[in-house]
Design an enzyme around this catalytic site. Sequence first.
Site, short mmCIF file in Angstrom:
data_model
loop_
_atom_site.label_atom_id
_atom_site.label_comp_id
_atom_site.label_asym_id
_atom_site.label_seq_id
_atom_site.Cartn_x
_atom_site.Cartn_y
_atom_site.Cartn_z
N ASP A 357 0.64 -1.62 0.12
CA ASP A 357 -0.24 -0.30 -0.14
C ASP A 357 0.98 1.50 -0.22
O ASP A 357 2.58 0.91 0.44
CB ASP A 357 -0.79 -0.02 1.35
CG ASP A 357 -1.80 1.31 1.66
OD1 ASP A 357 -2.03 1.52 0.43
OD2 ASP A 357 -1.00 1.54 2.73
N ASP A 551 -1.37 -0.33 6.05
CA ASP A 551 -1.52 -0.71 7.53
C ASP A 551 -3.11 0.31 7.70
O ASP A 551 -2.70 0.66 9.10
CB ASP A 551 -0.30 0.96 7.57
CG ASP A 551 -1.41 2.31 6.94
OD1 ASP A 551 -1.66 2.49 6.10
OD2 ASP A 551 -0.60 3.50 7.58
N ASP A 555 -6.85 -1.16 3.93
CA ASP A 555 -6.07 -2.95 3.54
C ASP A 555 -6.94 -3.36 4.12
O ASP A 555 -6.71 -4.60 4.71
CB ASP A 555 -4.60 -1.90 4.53
CG ASP A 555 -4.52 -1.06 3.52
OD1 ASP A 555 -4.38 -0.99 2.09
OD2 ASP A 555 -3.81 -0.50 4.24
#
Length: 656
Positions: A357, A551, A555
């Site tokens: 991410d 995080d 996600d």
Amino acid sequence: MKQKHRHHSMHEHNHDEPIEDKEIRSWKWRLLLSWILTIPITIIMLSERFFGFAIIEMPYSIIVILILAFPVIFIFGWPTIKGGIRGIFTFYFNMDSLIALGTVIAYLTGIFSFTGIVLDYSGVAAMIMAFFTTGKYVEAKARGRASQEIRKLLELGAKKARVIKNNEEIEIPIEEIEVGNVMIIKPGEKIPTDGIVVKGESSVDESMVTGESLPVEKLKGSNVIGATINQDGILYVKATKIGKDTFLAHIIELVEEAQGTKVPIQKLADKITSIFVPTILVIAFVSLVTWFFVTNNISRSLGVAISVLVIACPCALGLATPTALMVGSGMGAKRGILIRKGEAIQTMKEIKIIVFDKTGTITKGKPEVTDINAFISEKELLNIAASVEKLSEHPIAKAIVNKANLSSYKKVTNFKVLRGRGVEGKIGKDQIIIGNQTLMRERNIPLDSIKKSIEKYENEGKTTMIVVKNKTILGIIAVADSLKDDSIQAINILNKKRFRTVMITGDNEITARAIAKQVGIKEVIASVLPEDKAEKVKELQKRGMVAFVGDGINDAPALKQSNVGIAMGSGTDIAIEAGDIVLTKSSLIGVVQAIKLSKATFRKIKQNLFWAFAYNTVAIPVAIAGFLHPVIAEIAMALSSVTVVTNANLLRRARI
């Protein structure tokens, strides 16, 4: 009333106590009680065989052992016995089948020893079960607590809401909100549920949901998401979705779904066991028949068959995986790598693709000043800009103030926040405006001289703030979410090790490509909606095992969908709970270390399994030949357990 009922369905399952906590507690009790009863058994057996004096005379010692061993095997070890016996009938052979057969038959020899046909092995049965229970407890503990993430998600929502009813403000529990209610959200408060702004202006921190580090400006007509945090203005929001229909409920559903579908890899031990167990059963049976055929002595034949089963019963195998996992997870913890699911160790070494991410994982997740293009002295430019921006709560403003790091600021009057465009104020008689191109056009300030610089910064994915004094441009300050210090180094190592590195983000293509280029990632998947991240991971899984590093709440489904979910410890609680591995230091070097740790731990597990079987394999022929006394069987068993535990501890020397 119907509305209320719908909301409760989100809270239906009781998340008060995670199942795993219960499981750990249950095994802990079994373990303690098993050893309380097994230690006296061991003392009785050893005193008789090694020291030549009996604490309790025969045959009473056998009776005492049978009484003490009964609960160890048939009460505390009942799940194992039940599973093992069922396995034998369904031909699904696992560790439990051997343990169950070995312990039950060994226990029965105690009873039959009174007939004089067979020797008493009942004490050995209790020892086997106690060792096995220890292994189970260690394993349960290593598995950690799943299903808490759902609880954490539920806690993220607001508990109460302030709504307008009959022209007055009242506070109600969130369950009682109805579609169409107007809620009032003050600065710093959570938005109770999804809705649309009917009055007021503010910026809202949506990072926990979208992962985007910059707050989103909200004006009349903007949509807002429940559980996000209102920053600096009062918002009046009309509820559009409640209960099960909200974004948060949708994410919870996705996480639950992914939790249910991710099947842990069956342990290597089970594979070996499925061949090992039936082989031992056949050997024991053949030994029994052969010995009876040769000697015509049922006691001797039974004794040999039982010796084979007892020695083949690898209690060290129960410890092989969990001890290595415990040492491995302990080493990880010291380095800020928390292994929450034991399976991750096994899967990690087969990972081919690593998906990152962007915000908060590769980058710091908060804006910083990256470039200053000043037409006056840089110090003076920052002095003016920071003095005005100090009065704003916006993260970009904070980034400018941090960069200037002044001990005293100029006095600013007539300060005003121009939503979504910038700020203005007066320093003495000078009119200062700081903002984006839209604001400059509104105030008729020509941008031709700085057009090129602005384009350059924006192509690099940066946000530009133009500082103007009395219609004269003083300079440009570029702000961006900057890279974490060691992201480049970590990605470089992973690329060298031939991993496929991919970046996924909700950001636009330009910003995403700019960051990816800086950090050395070739593949970028940009403009991805939070709920689609898990889908993208699924697509990549068709080409190999995928680890996902993230995080945010957004996600969580992707962390669950991936083969190994690696969560950043600085992220939201929920991401931490959804990860199989958590990096508390939030540095990507942790990903590299986790892979090394996983390989080293798995090597140890394999060695342990080898040793656990080695003793048995060597001792089985001895047992078949009829040379194996029960005492030797016990010693071999204890030795194999000691070897396995010692070997697991050697893992501490590995360089991670």
